[in-house]
Design an enzyme around this catalytic site. Structure first.
Site, PDB file in Angstrom:
ATOM      1  CG  HIS A 188      20.902  97.500   8.021  1.00 23.48           C
ATOM      2  ND1 HIS A 188      20.874  96.231   8.541  1.00 23.48           N
ATOM      3  CD2 HIS A 188      21.562  98.277   8.925  1.00 23.48           C
ATOM      4  CE1 HIS A 188      21.479  96.243   9.729  1.00 23.48           C
ATOM      5  NE2 HIS A 188      21.902  97.469   9.972  1.00 23.48           N
TER       6      HIS A 188
ATOM      7  CB  SER B 254      22.240  98.014  13.326  1.00 20.36           C
ATOM      8  OG  SER B 254      23.161  97.712  12.300  1.00 20.36           O
TER       9      SER B 254
END
EC number: 2.3.1.39
Length: 339
Positions: free
Chosen positions: A223, A102
Site C-alpha cells: 500500500h 487489504s
C-alpha cells in the site's frame, strides 16, 4: 434486519498455523471451500493452513490465498449453521454491505458474487506473488505508529521521503518514498515505504511524540508507491477475469464508498495494492448508513478491535473458530427476534 449488518474480512497478518482446522472438522460447507481452493491451486493449501510450517504460511504468496480461503470457509460454515440447506456465502443471512481490509477485500467481493471461489483464490495467489516480487526489487517494509494523529504523521512521511530522495537515483517508483498505508483507527496508523525512507520516518515519528513504533513482519512496502508496478501487472491479470457486478455493495478500501459495477471494481482491485487503506472512514461510512452489527469473519480479531476504537454503540462479533459460530448464530437470531 440485514439492513443493519455488515460482513468484514481480515487481511494479511491475521494468519496463524492451525487456522481453519477446527471448522474443517466440523462443517461440510467449510470442507467444500477448502477442497475448492486446493483444486484451484493444484496443491494442498489446507495442509499449509492446518500444519504449516509457519515460515511457509507467512510468505505473501501463500498467506493471502490462505486467509481468503479460511475466511470463506468460516462464512460458509456460519451460513450452514443458520440453515442446514444453505450452500451459499450470502444466504440465509445477506448483509447490507461487505468490506475487507487489504486482501480481505477479495474475500468480500467473492461474497458479493463478483468472482467465484476458484477465480478468487488463483487471482489472490498471483496478487501475493506480484507484491512479494516488488518487495525484492525495492526492499522496504511497514510500521505501525501508535499515538500519533494522521496530519502529523503525514508531515513526517513527507519529510522522510524528501530526505531519502535527496541525491538518490530514482530507479523504481517507490525509491525514497514512505507514505501512510493503513488508516486503521484513531491513533493506530501504519506507514509503508522503501527501507531507508521507512527508517527515517520511524525515527522522526519517535522524536515527534509517537507512543510506539512497531515494525511489521511483512515482505514489502504494501500500500505504497513501492507496489505501483505490482498494481500495473495486477491490472493485466484482472483484465482477463470475468468480473460481475456486485450483488451486495462493497465498500472500497481506497475511497470508503460503495462500489458495485465490474469495471469500477476491476480498477479498485488493481490500484488498491499501492493505495492507502481507508479503514477508519470505511467503518464510519457503514455506521452512518445505519449498520449496527459488524461481524468479522476470518482468522484473528484485529478488525473487531479497530471498530471499537472508531465507533461507539454498535454490536461487534467475530467468527474465527467453531465456538464463535454458535455465539454469532444466537446473536443473529436474537436480533431477528427484536427487529
Amino acid at each position: 434486519m440485514t439492513r443493519r449488518v455488515a460482513f468484514l474480512f481480515p487481511g494479511q497478518g491475521s494468519q496463524a498455523v492451525g487456522m481453519g482446522a477446527d471448522i474443517y472438522a466440523a462443517s461440510a460447507a467449510a470442507r467444500r471451500i477448502f477442497a475448492t481452493a486446493d483444486d484451484a491451486l493444484g496443491f494442498s493449501l489446507s495442509d499449509l493452513c492446518f500444519s504449516g510450517p509457519e515460515e511457509t504460511l507467512r510468505e505473501t504468496i501463500n498467506a493471502q490465498p490462505a486467509i481468503v480461503t479460511v475466511s470463506l470457509a468460516f462464512l460458509a460454515a456460519f451460513q450452514e449453521a443458520l440453515s442446514a440447506d444453505s450452500s451459499s456465502l450470502s444466504s440465509p443471512l445477506a448483509p447490507a454491505y461487505v468490506a475487507g481490509h487489504s486482501v480481505g477485500e477479495w474475500t468480500a467481493l467473492t461474497v458479493a458474487g463478483v468472482l467465484d471461489v476458484p477465480q478468487t483464490i488463483r487471482a489472490v495467489r498471483e496478487r501475493g506473488r506480484l507484491m512479494d516480487h516488488e518487495g525484492t526489487v525495492c526492499p522496504g517494509g511497514m510500521a505501525a505508529i501508535i499515538g500519533m494523529d494522521a496530519e502529523s504523521l503525514q508531515a513526517v512521511c513527507q519529510e522522510a521521503s524528501r530526505q531519502a530522495s535527496e541525491g538518490a537515483e530514482r530507479t523504481h517508483p517507490g525509491m525514497g518514498q514512505v507514505v501512510i498505508a493503513n488508516y486503521n483507527a484513531p491513533g493506530q496508523i501504519v506507514i509503508s515505504g522503501e527501507k531507508r525512507a521507512l527508517a527515517l520516518a520511524s525515527e522522526l515519528a519517535r522524536t515527534r511524540g509517537a507512543k510506539r513504533v512497531i515494525p511489521l513482519a511483512v515482505s514489502g512496502a504494501f500500500h505504497s508507491p513501492v507496489m505501483q508496478p505490482a498494481a500495473e501487472h495486477l491490472a493485466q491479470v484482472l483484465a482477463d477475469l470475468p468480473l460481475h457486478d456486485a450483488l451486495i455493495p462493497l465498500i472500497s478500501n481506497i475511497s470508503a464508498a460503495p462500489l458495485a459495477t465490474a469495471d469500477v471494481l476491476r480498477d479498485e482491485l488493481a490500484q488498491q495494492v499501492a493505495a492507502s487503506v481507508q479503514w477508519t472512514r470505511t467503518i464510519e461510512y457503514l455506521a452512518s448508513e445505519g449498520v449496527t452489527t459488524f461481524i468479522e469473519i476470518g482468522p484473528g480479531q484485529a478488525l473487531t478491535g479497530m471498530i471499537k476504537r472508531i465507533v461507539k454503540g454498535v454490536t461487534t462479533a467475530n467468527i474465527g473458530n467453531v465456538a464463535d459460530i454458535a455465539k454469532v448464530v444466537a446473536l443473529v437470531r436474537e436480533i431477528s427476534a427484536l427487529s
